[in-house]
Enzyme design. Structure first.
Site, PDB file in Angstrom:
ATOM      1  CD  GLU A   1      -2.615   1.743   0.153  1.00 16.93           C
ATOM      2  OE1 GLU A   1      -2.578   2.879  -0.253  1.00 16.93           O
ATOM      3  OE2 GLU A   1      -3.236   0.965  -0.398  1.00 16.93           O
TER       4      GLU A   1
ATOM      5  CE1 TYR B   1      -0.832  -1.448   4.943  1.00 17.19           C
ATOM      6  CE2 TYR B   1      -0.259  -0.108   6.725  1.00 17.19           C
ATOM      7  CZ  TYR B   1       0.119  -1.127   5.681  1.00 17.19           C
ATOM      8  OH  TYR B   1       1.242  -1.456   5.698  1.00 17.19           O
TER       9      TYR B   1
ATOM     10  N   GLY C   1      -7.361   2.121   2.062  1.00 18.37           N
ATOM     11  CA  GLY C   1      -7.593   2.780   0.763  1.00 18.37           C
ATOM     12  C   GLY C   1      -8.530   4.099   0.856  1.00 18.37           C
TER      13      GLY C   1
ATOM     14  N   GLY D   1     -21.747  17.805 -11.293  1.00 14.63           N
ATOM     15  CA  GLY D   1     -22.141  16.383 -11.212  1.00 14.63           C
ATOM     16  C   GLY D   1     -23.147  15.856 -10.002  1.00 14.63           C
TER      17      GLY D   1
ATOM     18  CB  ILE E   1     -19.729  11.390  -5.372  1.00 11.77           C
ATOM     19  CG1 ILE E   1     -19.133   9.962  -5.294  1.00 11.77           C
ATOM     20  CG2 ILE E   1     -18.775  12.363  -4.713  1.00 11.77           C
ATOM     21  CD1 ILE E   1     -17.824   9.531  -5.949  1.00 11.77           C
TER      22      ILE E   1
ATOM     23  CD  GLU F   1     -25.938  15.444 -14.228  1.00 13.75           C
ATOM     24  OE1 GLU F   1     -25.510  14.724 -15.297  1.00 13.75           O
ATOM     25  OE2 GLU F   1     -24.915  15.204 -13.354  1.00 13.75           O
TER      26      GLU F   1
ATOM     27  CB  VAL G   1     -17.995  14.483 -13.461  1.00 17.38           C
ATOM     28  CG1 VAL G   1     -18.284  16.007 -13.365  1.00 17.38           C
ATOM     29  CG2 VAL G   1     -16.374  14.211 -13.552  1.00 17.38           C
TER      30      VAL G   1
ATOM     31  CG  HIS H   1     -46.047  -3.342  15.392  1.00 14.76           C
ATOM     32  ND1 HIS H   1     -46.130  -2.412  13.970  1.00 14.76           N
ATOM     33  CD2 HIS H   1     -46.886  -2.528  16.167  1.00 14.76           C
ATOM     34  CE1 HIS H   1     -47.119  -1.616  14.438  1.00 14.76           C
ATOM     35  NE2 HIS H   1     -47.363  -1.587  15.466  1.00 14.76           N
TER      36      HIS H   1
END
Length: 487
Positions: free
Chosen positions: A39, A43, A45, A186, A190, A209, A289, A463
């Protein structure tokens, strides 16, 4: 090989420690393979550090503040003071806890961890370049490799992320002050998630957009409550336009939005320079985008691994590339770019390498958008089912008929189930509304197990809960829902 390199060997080299890579490494370790995980940054990512987790932390925090500020109907009157730096600090604490947990889990499963950037030398060798002055590099020979390098935000012309007022999603999650105004380029998941976050923080948000609606790929009935909630938050939209340039006439910046294919300007808190071209004065611009695979840093050609023209590494149902002993998982292997999809692929790759009879099956793969309200889908839509040759029956239950939804003050949306009419097998489902991301799991399981409408409808649900809406949607498809009118 570079003179002076240290050469080591491993059964499995995993490149990238995001949700696809670290899961692959841990599973391979559990299967008694010698595993090395490389990596270059952190760690966990992008997902754990700069995406899924931090964004959901800020979504939750801003929901708490917004909920308190708009709860007069419940007899609650409050004016929350928002400390963005404190909010970001809390978010960072959540991230740190999870990323340190990933590192500990890897070590506990005998995964060797290397910090650095991996590039292929040939189909059985990689060079690991370590960051930092004087750190050098080493060569690593492998029997199998799993590429899990993820994705990065797509940049657009004239909107470099290196320019201070222009930010990507990662930077948007780490601002130390709330901008007065923001253009989001966009209206995908995201863009819409972060537009809602900043609108709830008090920012004036305009979304530009190029298409004619938000959230491409989702049905209109799912998008409608999200668009209405965005309107209620004061988010404004400029559809069928692209952001073409920006400049600095004064303290703020000015974003130019050009129509797509001559479309006329519609909406937006913008000054119309002419009937089509718009200029928006804002403090910051968030470009969201989409994302592209990170495959251009690996020297894949040296290993003989092929990509398509978008840089996506093509794989089969066992996560193999065109080179049998090299695998690709997660975003770098293409759509859908979902963390849970990457994790499933990573586990599959590890099991295939270990000789297990594993394969990738996307049939029950959920997709979730953490907008307000949330959207979650799995399997086939009614249209998909018809096109696939099924004779679908559809059941739907509105949250406004759910006692539990009403007690939360959030009753927009519905649960919809699609099944084959002849035998009742569940083919797909879609949910828009409170806790959609959690509710979809029951329907994923239904598809995975081959459950029928009767199976779901006859399962007693507690319920009052939101999950009763899933049961009622199944009953509605069968024609005997109790708390909504039947079809």
């Amino acid at each position: 090989m570079v003179v002076g390199d240290v050469t080591t060997a491993t059964d499995v080299l995993v490149i990238g420690a995001g949700p696809a890579g670290y899961v692959a490494a841990i599973r391979a370790g559990q299967l008694d393979l010698d595993v090395t995980l490389v990596e270059k940054e952190a760690y966990g990512g992008t997902c754990l550090n700069h995406g899924c987790i931090p964004s959901k932390a800020l979504i939750t925090a801003t929901d708490v503040a917004h909920g308190a500020a708009t709860a007069e109907e419940m007899g609650i009157h409050a004016d929350p003071a928002i400390d963005l730096s404190g909010m970001v600090s809390w978010k960072d604490g959540v991230v740190d806890q999870l990323t340190s947990g990933v590192e500990k889990l890897c070590k506990a499963n005998q995964v060797s961890l290397l910090e650095g950037t991996a590039t292929f030398v040939d189909e059985h060798t990689a060079r690991i370049s370590h960051s930092g002055e004087g750190q050098g590099s080493e060569s690593l020979e492998f029997e199998h490799a799993i590429v899990a390098t993820g994705s990065r935000p797509i940049a657009i012309p004239d909107f470099s992320f290196d320019a201070d007022p222009v930010i990507d999603s990662r930077q948007a999650l780490a601002l130390d002050s709330v901008p007065d105004s923001l253009v989001v380029v966009g209206a995908g998941y995201i863009g819409m998630e972060l537009a809602s976050v900043y609108a709830k923080l008090g920012t004036d948000v305009t979304v530009v957009e190029m298409l004619d609606s938000i959230l491409p790929g989702y049905d209109d009935d799912l998008k409608r409550p999200v668009k209405q909630r965005a309107n209620d938050l004061g988010i404004e939209f400029v559809f069928e336009h692209t952001a073409s340039e920006w400049y600095e006439p004064d303290e703020d910046i000015r974003v130019v939005a050009e129509p797509v294919d001559g479309a006329a300007a519609n909406g937006g808190s913008a000054e119309a320079i002419d009937e089509e071209r718009l200029e928006l004065d804002v403090e910051k611009v968030l470009v969201a985008v989409g994302r592209e695979p990170v495959s251009d840093t690996l020297d894949l050609e040296a290993a003989g691994v092929e990509t398509d023209d978008r840089g996506i590494i093509q794989t089969d149902t066992r996560a193999r590339t065109n080179v049998d002993h090299i695998f690709a998982v997660g975003d770098v292997a293409g759509e859908p770019m979902l963390a849970h999809k990457g994790s499933m692929e990573g586990q599959t790759a590890a099991e295939v390498i270990a000789g297990e009879p594993a394969a990738i099956d996307h049939q029950a793969m959920p997709a979730v958008v953490f907008t307000d309200p949330e959207i979650a889908t799995v399997g086939l839509t009614e249209t998909d089912a018809e096109e696939a040759g099924y004779d679908p029956v559809v059941g739907q239950f509105p949250f406004r008929a759910s006692g539990r939804a009403l007690t939360t003050g959030d009753a927009d949306g519905f649960v919809k189930i699609v099944a084959e009419e002849s035998d009742g097998y569940v083919l797909g489902a879609s949910i828009v509304g409170p806790e959609a991301s959690e509710l979809i799991a029951e329907l994923c399981l239904a598809i995975e197990l081959g459950a029928t409408l009767e199976d779901v409808a006859s399962t007693v649900h507690a319920h009052p809960t939101l999950s009763e809406s899933v049961m009622e949607a199944a009953e509605n498809a069968l024609g005997h829902a109790i708390h909504t009118l039947n079809r």
